[in-house]
Design a protein around this motif. Sequence first.
Motif, PDB file in Angstrom:
ATOM      1  N   GLN A 113      -1.163  -1.658   5.543  1.00  0.00           N
ATOM      2  CA  GLN A 113      -0.613  -2.847   6.080  1.00  0.00           C
ATOM      3  C   GLN A 113      -0.249  -3.798   5.080  1.00  0.00           C
ATOM      4  O   GLN A 113       0.939  -4.285   5.260  1.00  0.00           O
ATOM      5  CB  GLN A 113      -1.601  -3.309   7.062  1.00  0.00           C
ATOM      6  N   HIS A 114      -1.190  -3.790   4.351  1.00  0.00           N
ATOM      7  CA  HIS A 114      -0.843  -5.087   3.151  1.00  0.00           C
ATOM      8  C   HIS A 114      -1.631  -4.252   1.799  1.00  0.00           C
ATOM      9  O   HIS A 114      -2.428  -3.737   1.621  1.00  0.00           O
ATOM     10  CB  HIS A 114      -1.754  -6.362   3.433  1.00  0.00           C
ATOM     11  N   HIS A 115      -0.753  -4.556   0.793  1.00  0.00           N
ATOM     12  CA  HIS A 115      -1.176  -4.096  -0.514  1.00  0.00           C
ATOM     13  C   HIS A 115      -1.048  -5.284  -1.578  1.00  0.00           C
ATOM     14  O   HIS A 115       0.077  -5.768  -1.674  1.00  0.00           O
ATOM     15  CB  HIS A 115      -0.066  -2.765  -0.832  1.00  0.00           C
ATOM     16  N   LEU A 116      -2.004  -5.601  -2.059  1.00  0.00           N
ATOM     17  CA  LEU A 116      -2.322  -6.684  -3.085  1.00  0.00           C
ATOM     18  C   LEU A 116      -2.265  -6.114  -4.441  1.00  0.00           C
ATOM     19  O   LEU A 116      -2.908  -5.104  -4.605  1.00  0.00           O
ATOM     20  CB  LEU A 116      -3.557  -7.552  -2.795  1.00  0.00           C
ATOM     21  N   PHE A 117      -1.324  -6.876  -5.230  1.00  0.00           N
ATOM     22  CA  PHE A 117      -1.255  -6.611  -6.708  1.00  0.00           C
ATOM     23  C   PHE A 117      -1.882  -7.839  -7.462  1.00  0.00           C
ATOM     24  O   PHE A 117      -1.220  -8.743  -7.154  1.00  0.00           O
ATOM     25  CB  PHE A 117       0.053  -6.251  -7.024  1.00  0.00           C
ATOM     26  N   ILE A 118      -2.923  -7.855  -8.257  1.00  0.00           N
ATOM     27  CA  ILE A 118      -3.624  -8.876  -8.821  1.00  0.00           C
ATOM     28  C   ILE A 118      -3.377  -8.601 -10.303  1.00  0.00           C
ATOM     29  O   ILE A 118      -3.654  -7.686 -10.722  1.00  0.00           O
ATOM     30  CB  ILE A 118      -5.164  -8.708  -8.494  1.00  0.00           C
ATOM     31  N   CYS A 119      -2.550  -9.483 -10.757  1.00  0.00           N
ATOM     32  CA  CYS A 119      -2.255  -9.565 -12.190  1.00  0.00           C
ATOM     33  C   CYS A 119      -3.613  -9.595 -13.256  1.00  0.00           C
ATOM     34  O   CYS A 119      -4.270 -10.641 -12.862  1.00  0.00           O
ATOM     35  CB  CYS A 119      -1.493 -10.463 -12.753  1.00  0.00           C
ATOM     36  N   THR A 120      -3.937  -8.625 -13.894  1.00  0.00           N
ATOM     37  CA  THR A 120      -5.145  -8.707 -14.668  1.00  0.00           C
ATOM     38  C   THR A 120      -4.734  -8.515 -16.218  1.00  0.00           C
ATOM     39  O   THR A 120      -5.618  -8.398 -17.131  1.00  0.00           O
ATOM     40  CB  THR A 120      -6.136  -7.524 -14.477  1.00  0.00           C
ATOM     41  N   VAL A 172       1.648  -9.836  -2.453  1.00  0.00           N
ATOM     42  CA  VAL A 172       1.319  -8.998  -1.446  1.00  0.00           C
ATOM     43  C   VAL A 172       2.465  -8.592  -0.854  1.00  0.00           C
ATOM     44  O   VAL A 172       3.475  -9.032  -0.613  1.00  0.00           O
ATOM     45  CB  VAL A 172       0.608 -10.001  -0.187  1.00  0.00           C
ATOM     46  N   TYR A 173       2.833  -6.847  -0.717  1.00  0.00           N
ATOM     47  CA  TYR A 173       3.586  -6.172  -0.334  1.00  0.00           C
ATOM     48  C   TYR A 173       3.172  -5.696   1.000  1.00  0.00           C
ATOM     49  O   TYR A 173       1.942  -5.250   1.100  1.00  0.00           O
ATOM     50  CB  TYR A 173       4.248  -5.277  -1.290  1.00  0.00           C
ATOM     51  N   PRO A 174       4.044  -5.253   2.023  1.00  0.00           N
ATOM     52  CA  PRO A 174       5.489  -5.460   1.942  1.00  0.00           C
ATOM     53  C   PRO A 174       6.009  -6.687   2.503  1.00  0.00           C
ATOM     54  O   PRO A 174       7.244  -6.935   2.111  1.00  0.00           O
ATOM     55  CB  PRO A 174       5.903  -4.500   2.805  1.00  0.00           C
ATOM     56  N   ARG A 175       4.919  -7.698   2.801  1.00  0.00           N
ATOM     57  CA  ARG A 175       5.641  -9.107   2.972  1.00  0.00           C
ATOM     58  C   ARG A 175       6.221  -9.912   1.798  1.00  0.00           C
ATOM     59  O   ARG A 175       7.116 -10.797   2.006  1.00  0.00           O
ATOM     60  CB  ARG A 175       4.724  -9.994   3.697  1.00  0.00           C
ATOM     61  N   GLY A 176       5.971  -9.546   0.841  1.00  0.00           N
ATOM     62  CA  GLY A 176       6.547 -10.238  -0.452  1.00  0.00           C
ATOM     63  C   GLY A 176       6.024 -11.540  -0.795  1.00  0.00           C
ATOM     64  O   GLY A 176       6.707 -12.486  -1.389  1.00  0.00           O
ATOM     65  N   SER A 177       4.818 -11.960  -0.465  1.00  0.00           N
ATOM     66  CA  SER A 177       4.350 -13.238  -0.697  1.00  0.00           C
ATOM     67  C   SER A 177       3.647 -13.284  -2.105  1.00  0.00           C
ATOM     68  O   SER A 177       2.820 -12.488  -2.488  1.00  0.00           O
ATOM     69  CB  SER A 177       3.504 -13.853   0.313  1.00  0.00           C
ATOM     70  N   TRP A 178       3.646 -14.563  -2.774  1.00  0.00           N
ATOM     71  CA  TRP A 178       3.079 -14.664  -3.908  1.00  0.00           C
ATOM     72  C   TRP A 178       2.052 -15.817  -4.203  1.00  0.00           C
ATOM     73  O   TRP A 178       2.169 -16.804  -3.297  1.00  0.00           O
ATOM     74  CB  TRP A 178       4.101 -15.273  -5.195  1.00  0.00           C
ATOM     75  N   HIS A 179       0.816 -15.623  -4.747  1.00  0.00           N
ATOM     76  CA  HIS A 179      -0.024 -16.757  -4.490  1.00  0.00           C
ATOM     77  C   HIS A 179      -0.607 -16.719  -6.009  1.00  0.00           C
ATOM     78  O   HIS A 179      -1.014 -16.007  -6.689  1.00  0.00           O
ATOM     79  CB  HIS A 179      -1.320 -15.951  -3.584  1.00  0.00           C
ATOM     80  N   GLN A 180      -1.134 -18.000  -5.985  1.00  0.00           N
ATOM     81  CA  GLN A 180      -1.976 -18.389  -7.142  1.00  0.00           C
ATOM     82  C   GLN A 180      -3.191 -18.649  -6.685  1.00  0.00           C
ATOM     83  O   GLN A 180      -3.449 -19.646  -6.032  1.00  0.00           O
ATOM     84  CB  GLN A 180      -1.584 -19.474  -7.950  1.00  0.00           C
ATOM     85  N   ILE A 181      -4.323 -17.688  -7.157  1.00  0.00           N
ATOM     86  CA  ILE A 181      -5.546 -17.881  -6.692  1.00  0.00           C
ATOM     87  C   ILE A 181      -6.458 -18.195  -7.863  1.00  0.00           C
ATOM     88  O   ILE A 181      -6.784 -17.481  -8.705  1.00  0.00           O
ATOM     89  CB  ILE A 181      -6.243 -16.423  -6.151  1.00  0.00           C
ATOM     90  N   HIS A 182      -7.016 -19.419  -7.601  1.00  0.00           N
ATOM     91  CA  HIS A 182      -8.066 -20.069  -8.764  1.00  0.00           C
ATOM     92  C   HIS A 182      -9.561 -19.891  -8.425  1.00  0.00           C
ATOM     93  O   HIS A 182     -10.360 -20.309  -9.437  1.00  0.00           O
ATOM     94  CB  HIS A 182      -7.657 -21.307  -8.874  1.00  0.00           C
TER      95      HIS A 182
END
Length: 94
Positions: free
Chosen positions: A4-11, A66-76
């Motif tokens: 349903q949701h696929h998160l990509f976390i830049c490391t 977050v795909y497929p919705r295509g939202s970008w987040h800065q998570i601190h």
Amino acid sequence: MRYQHHLFICTNERDNGPCCATRGAFDVLKAMKHALRERGLDHDGGIMANKSGCFGLCEQGPNVVVYPRGSWHQIHTTEQAIALIDELASTPGG
Ligand code: FES
């Protein structure tokens, strides 16, 4: 299966300049994976979280897409990481 949701976390780690790795990305990733497991949302629960390479917004990270919705987040913080998981859990994917 299709998540349903696929998160990509830049490391990603950069030699010079700010990067998600040194700005807390691994803590964010760990908090998200823990929250997914704890809530039964990983794998068949429909939400997947993976490490990712650089998105080019290094000084604002840790960055999460977050795909497929295509939202970008800065998570601190880990609280923000968990809040995003909870928000996705109550939102149908595309
Ligand atoms: S290091 Fe994460 S966006 Fe560049």
